[in-house]
Design an enzyme around this catalytic site. Structure first.
Site, PDB file in Angstrom:
ATOM      1  N   CYS A   2       0.032  32.886 -23.057  1.00 31.25           N
ATOM      2  CA  CYS A   2       0.533  34.031 -22.307  1.00 31.25           C
ATOM      3  C   CYS A   2      -0.266  35.285 -22.628  1.00 31.25           C
ATOM      4  O   CYS A   2      -0.838  35.417 -23.705  1.00 31.25           O
ATOM      5  CB  CYS A   2       1.982  34.281 -22.675  1.00 31.25           C
ATOM      6  SG  CYS A   2       2.999  32.819 -22.549  1.00 31.25           S
ATOM      7  N   ARG A  27      -5.168  33.642 -19.436  1.00 33.91           N
ATOM      8  CA  ARG A  27      -4.365  33.114 -20.536  1.00 33.91           C
ATOM      9  C   ARG A  27      -3.141  32.331 -20.057  1.00 33.91           C
ATOM     10  O   ARG A  27      -2.504  31.638 -20.846  1.00 33.91           O
ATOM     11  CB  ARG A  27      -3.899  34.255 -21.440  1.00 33.91           C
ATOM     12  CG  ARG A  27      -5.036  35.008 -22.104  1.00 33.91           C
ATOM     13  CD  ARG A  27      -4.491  36.141 -22.933  1.00 33.91           C
ATOM     14  NE  ARG A  27      -3.839  35.657 -24.124  1.00 33.91           N
ATOM     15  CZ  ARG A  27      -4.434  35.496 -25.298  1.00 33.91           C
ATOM     16  NH1 ARG A  27      -5.696  35.800 -25.436  1.00 33.91           N
ATOM     17  NH2 ARG A  27      -3.773  35.046 -26.331  1.00 33.91           N
ATOM     18  N   TRP A  75       2.315  31.345 -19.548  1.00 32.03           N
ATOM     19  CA  TRP A  75       1.976  29.917 -19.571  1.00 32.03           C
ATOM     20  C   TRP A  75       3.204  29.246 -20.162  1.00 32.03           C
ATOM     21  O   TRP A  75       3.483  29.370 -21.352  1.00 32.03           O
ATOM     22  CB  TRP A  75       0.745  29.688 -20.438  1.00 32.03           C
ATOM     23  CG  TRP A  75       0.279  28.263 -20.430  1.00 32.03           C
ATOM     24  CD1 TRP A  75      -0.466  27.654 -19.466  1.00 32.03           C
ATOM     25  CD2 TRP A  75       0.496  27.274 -21.445  1.00 32.03           C
ATOM     26  NE1 TRP A  75      -0.708  26.348 -19.821  1.00 32.03           N
ATOM     27  CE2 TRP A  75      -0.125  26.080 -21.024  1.00 32.03           C
ATOM     28  CE3 TRP A  75       1.179  27.265 -22.663  1.00 32.03           C
ATOM     29  CZ2 TRP A  75      -0.095  24.915 -21.776  1.00 32.03           C
ATOM     30  CZ3 TRP A  75       1.204  26.103 -23.406  1.00 32.03           C
ATOM     31  CH2 TRP A  75       0.572  24.942 -22.966  1.00 32.03           C
ATOM     32  N   ASN A  99       4.199  35.954 -26.572  1.00 32.24           N
ATOM     33  CA  ASN A  99       3.226  34.858 -26.532  1.00 32.24           C
ATOM     34  C   ASN A  99       3.446  34.031 -27.795  1.00 32.24           C
ATOM     35  O   ASN A  99       3.414  34.588 -28.894  1.00 32.24           O
ATOM     36  CB  ASN A  99       1.802  35.426 -26.502  1.00 32.24           C
ATOM     37  CG  ASN A  99       0.744  34.343 -26.691  1.00 32.24           C
ATOM     38  OD1 ASN A  99       0.978  33.181 -26.345  1.00 32.24           O
ATOM     39  ND2 ASN A  99      -0.394  34.718 -27.235  1.00 32.24           N
ATOM     40  N   GLY A 100       3.650  32.722 -27.642  1.00 26.67           N
ATOM     41  CA  GLY A 100       3.873  31.881 -28.816  1.00 26.67           C
ATOM     42  C   GLY A 100       5.083  30.993 -28.597  1.00 26.67           C
ATOM     43  O   GLY A 100       5.567  30.847 -27.468  1.00 26.67           O
ATOM     44  N   GLU A 480     -17.242  15.251 -22.746  1.00 23.42           N
ATOM     45  CA  GLU A 480     -17.112  16.607 -22.225  1.00 23.42           C
ATOM     46  C   GLU A 480     -17.136  16.597 -20.692  1.00 23.42           C
ATOM     47  O   GLU A 480     -16.370  17.304 -20.042  1.00 23.42           O
ATOM     48  CB  GLU A 480     -18.231  17.482 -22.816  1.00 23.42           C
ATOM     49  CG  GLU A 480     -18.408  18.848 -22.192  1.00 23.42           C
ATOM     50  CD  GLU A 480     -17.199  19.759 -22.264  1.00 23.42           C
ATOM     51  OE1 GLU A 480     -16.193  19.396 -22.893  1.00 23.42           O
ATOM     52  OE2 GLU A 480     -17.249  20.841 -21.650  1.00 23.42           O
ATOM     53  N   LYS A 484     -14.180  17.965 -18.208  1.00 25.59           N
ATOM     54  CA  LYS A 484     -14.412  18.984 -17.166  1.00 25.59           C
ATOM     55  C   LYS A 484     -13.896  18.490 -15.823  1.00 25.59           C
ATOM     56  O   LYS A 484     -13.229  19.217 -15.102  1.00 25.59           O
ATOM     57  CB  LYS A 484     -15.899  19.317 -17.025  1.00 25.59           C
ATOM     58  CG  LYS A 484     -16.545  20.175 -18.071  1.00 25.59           C
ATOM     59  CD  LYS A 484     -16.121  21.608 -18.128  1.00 25.59           C
ATOM     60  CE  LYS A 484     -14.980  21.756 -19.101  1.00 25.59           C
ATOM     61  NZ  LYS A 484     -15.326  22.192 -20.422  1.00 25.59           N
ATOM     62  N   GLU A 487      -9.968  18.325 -15.744  1.00 24.79           N
ATOM     63  CA  GLU A 487      -9.230  19.592 -15.775  1.00 24.79           C
ATOM     64  C   GLU A 487      -9.476  20.435 -14.530  1.00 24.79           C
ATOM     65  O   GLU A 487      -8.616  21.220 -14.132  1.00 24.79           O
ATOM     66  CB  GLU A 487      -9.518  20.390 -17.048  1.00 24.79           C
ATOM     67  CG  GLU A 487     -10.867  21.008 -17.164  1.00 24.79           C
ATOM     68  CD  GLU A 487     -11.063  21.758 -18.476  1.00 24.79           C
ATOM     69  OE1 GLU A 487     -10.148  22.460 -18.915  1.00 24.79           O
ATOM     70  OE2 GLU A 487     -12.155  21.655 -19.051  1.00 24.79           O
ATOM     71  N   HIS A 503     -15.497  -4.198 -23.743  1.00 29.73           N
ATOM     72  CA  HIS A 503     -14.317  -4.526 -24.553  1.00 29.73           C
ATOM     73  C   HIS A 503     -13.013  -4.141 -23.856  1.00 29.73           C
ATOM     74  O   HIS A 503     -11.977  -4.024 -24.503  1.00 29.73           O
ATOM     75  CB  HIS A 503     -14.422  -3.850 -25.922  1.00 29.73           C
ATOM     76  CG  HIS A 503     -15.608  -4.323 -26.696  1.00 29.73           C
ATOM     77  ND1 HIS A 503     -15.705  -5.595 -27.210  1.00 29.73           N
ATOM     78  CD2 HIS A 503     -16.784  -3.715 -26.993  1.00 29.73           C
ATOM     79  CE1 HIS A 503     -16.875  -5.749 -27.811  1.00 29.73           C
ATOM     80  NE2 HIS A 503     -17.545  -4.612 -27.694  1.00 29.73           N
ATOM     81  N   LYS A 603      -6.269  29.527 -21.184  1.00 34.38           N
ATOM     82  CA  LYS A 603      -7.329  29.672 -22.175  1.00 34.38           C
ATOM     83  C   LYS A 603      -6.696  30.185 -23.458  1.00 34.38           C
ATOM     84  O   LYS A 603      -5.679  30.844 -23.428  1.00 34.38           O
ATOM     85  CB  LYS A 603      -8.363  30.677 -21.670  1.00 34.38           C
ATOM     86  CG  LYS A 603      -9.738  30.375 -22.223  1.00 34.38           C
ATOM     87  CD  LYS A 603     -10.816  31.011 -21.420  1.00 34.38           C
ATOM     88  CE  LYS A 603     -12.157  30.646 -21.978  1.00 34.38           C
ATOM     89  NZ  LYS A 603     -12.552  29.259 -21.688  1.00 34.38           N
TER      90      LYS A 603
END
Ligand code: F6R
Length: 608
Positions: A2, A27, A75, A99-100, A480, A484, A487, A503, A603
């Protein structure tokens, strides 16, 4: 996570808060709200589920009056992203943004309800407003009431409070989540980071963990976790935060992909004296000959940077490396040997899991280093050794330039480790460093492939699932690349070490499945091509990311070839990352997803 903003001053607060929230929207962006206190003490609040533009529209028809206020972009952690769960939360006279995560909120909520409090949201945050309102109602002064409130909270928080009836008062507190205070001639602000405050303020005061602050227009009183008054230095607004603009690009992500040659060059020149082709004295203040093992912890993309670097440290320096995602690292019963260096990689320097890992290693008595992009971040302040990446502010939620700058930094560290441990001759070291010096040019060449990658993206975008394969450092790059793609475009994507395919995952291969194979012409190339043949034989649609020599050998086994410049194997993972970023970006555009703010993400993840 947030974003939090507070304003106290002579100007109208709500438009300023909205402007600052726009800079914090990366955020979190599932709902937003503002509460303002007018000159006569009346508090009013507007909230809206969804993006900030929904709040902006509501404010057009319902403007908020007053020079003091707080705002939030959320968020969601507790409770769906609805109007009712949007912050600020109010328990008269207190309004709070947070935030938290308050971990004991259930117990707090039950206690408040048993005492007759009526809670109107499902959030953990609302309990904080009620507790503070209760303390004030008992007659406590504001400082004591805040102390009593904070002492009841377990978990992480950055908080900003405003108060009905008090048009000249704001308060703030932080524990585990970052918070800064901005100073300007005619006002003060509270913000989750300097990016939000930079355009409006001249100086920034970073609160330390456990601090709380009481702000009026003329005073700023800061107290530490024991309630003792403390001075925290005011520093000029960092120059780099003013760079956080989109320029002519359609998305921050596009801008950040294209910036990579420049920011990689900037980062490398911090570590390498390009003139002499040697490492700069003191730029890596670590003597690797004294280190028996390196333990690396990070999250997400930063973890994959760590994964690439493990291959480098092992190959160049014969240095044992232990690597973990930070959310696991922190809960392992580790021995923390004294001759080990603990290295934490983070763009933001605030990621809760990585920070907790760093603190666990500190408690274990280890020497701490961090590769970090935000020099004022908590990790930068708490580590013994700070190894900066100079990527500048990264606003796109999906990390791009921070990742390649992390790789550039880690590559310099691996060369230093090889020199210190005597596993690299001066000539070898020179060779690796000159490969690094070429990197910005090679990355710039890779970016020019965008047009052909747009074509490949048309093949990938309609798929419901994709596989990424690679060996060695290319396996880490594949991880990576898969992250990408998932997301940004919401296509299910998985990465496997190419040799692992047989396998199990090979069962997934059919005519519909795009298989993106990272196959530079290195010493593992032939093995990777064999795995490519296995996919081809089963009808899988291969997209090979290779170089000119590799393209020749792969021939028509691949349906699409992305041909990178021929580069030394050492720097190939950095160069091979670029087409994967572009592929995810263009697949997202084709699929119409929100590139800079993908769903459910945020983020700087400051919760566990
Ligand atoms: C993915 C992404 C995340 C972050 C992760 C760690 O594109 O950006 O996976 O890499 O949340 O964040 P930092 O580097 O800030 O610790």
């Amino acid at each position: 996570m947030c974003g939090i903003v507070g304003v106290i001053g002579a100007r109208q607060a709500a438009p300023l808060i909205l402007d600052a929230l726009k800079r914090l929207e990366y955020r979190g962006y599932d709902s937003a709200g503002i509460a303002a206190v007018a000159g006569d003490g009346t508090m009013d609040r507007v909230r809206a589920a969804g993006k900030l533009r929904n709040l902006e529209q509501r404010l057009d028809s319902h403007p908020l009056d007053g020079g003091t206020g707080i705002g939030h972009t959320r968020w969601a952690t507790h409770g769906a992203p609805t109007d009712a769960n949007a912050h600020p939360h109010v328990a008269s006279p207190v309004a709070v943004v947070h935030n938290g995560i308050i971990e004991n909120y259930r117990a707090l909520r039950q206690k408040l309800q048993a005492e007759g409090a009526v809670l109107t949201s499902e959030t953990d945050t609302e309990t904080i407003a009620h507790i503070l309102a209760h303390e004030l109602a008992q007659g406590a002064d504001l400082k004591s009431a805040i102390e009593a409130t904070l002492s009841q909270l377990e978990g992480a928080y950055a908080l900003a409070f405003s108060f009905a009836g008090q048009p000249q008062l704001l308060a703030a507190a932080r524990f585990g989540s970052p918070l800064a205070i901005g100073l300007a001639s005619d006002m003060k602000m509270i913000g989750s980071d300097a990016i939000a405050l930079a355009p409006f303020c001249d100086e920034i005061v970073y609160l330390e963990d456990g601090d709380f602050a009481i702000l009026t227009q003329s005073r700023l009183d800061i107290y530490d976790r024991d309630g003792h008054p403390v001075e925290r230095e005011a520093v000029p607004v960092p120059m780099q935060v003013s760079l956080a603009e989109k320029g002519n690009y359609r998305h921050f992500m596009a801008k950040e992909i294209h910036e990579q040659p420049e920011v990689i060059a900037r980062t490398l020149s911090h570590y390498i004296d390009v003139g002499s082709g040697t490492l700069r004295d003191g730029a890596v203040p670590i003597d690797f000959s004294q280190i028996r093992r390196l333990s690396i912890a990070a999250c997400g993309t930063a973890y994959y940077a760590g994964l690439v670097s493990r291959y480098w440290f092992e190959r160049l320096a014969r240095l044992p490396v232990d690597l973990d995602v930070a959310s696991e690292y922190r809960y392992r019963a580790q021995a923390f040997p004294a001759d080990e260096l603990a290295l934490f990689i983070s763009q933001s320097g605030e990621t809760a899991d990585t920070l907790a890992g760093l603190r666990a290693a500190k408690a274990g008595g280890q020497q701490l280093a961090t590769v970090v992009n935000v020099p004022t971040s908590t990790m930068a302040r708490e580590a013994d050794i700070v190894l900066p990446t100079l990527a500048g502010p990264e606003i796109g939620v999906a990390s791009t330039k921070a990742f390649t700058c992390q790789l550039a930094t880690l590559a310099c560290l691996a060369v230093k480790a090889g020199i210190d441990r005597g596993t690299l001759s001066p000539l070898d070291a020179e060779g690796f460093l000159s490969a690094l010096v070429e990197l910005p040019r090679l990355v710039a060449e890779a970016v020019t492939l965008e047009h052909s990658i747009e074509r490949v993206a048309k093949l990938v975008a309609p798929a419901s699932s994709a596989l990424f394969l690679g060996r060695g450092t290319s396996f880490a790059v594949a991880m990576e690349g898969a992250l990408k793609l998932k997301e940004l475009s919401y296509i299910h994507a998985e990465a496997y070490a190419a040799g692992e395919l047989k396998h199990g995952p090979i069962a997934l291969v059919d005519e519909e499945l795009p298989v993106i194979v990272i196959a530079p012409f290195d010493d593992l190339f032939a093995k990777t091509v064999s795995n490519m043949q296995e996919v081809h034989a089963r009808g899988g649609r291969i997209i090979a990311v290779t170089d000119a020599r590799g393209a020749h050998a792969i021939g028509d086994t691949a349906e699409e070839l992305i041909v990178l410049p021929d580069v030394p194997a050492f720097v190939a993972p950095v160069v091979a990352t670029i087409p994967l970023q572009l592929l995810a970006y263009h697949a997202a555009i084709i699929n119409g997803t929100d590139v800079d703010q993908p769903r459910n993400l945020a983020k700087s993840v400051t919760v566990e």
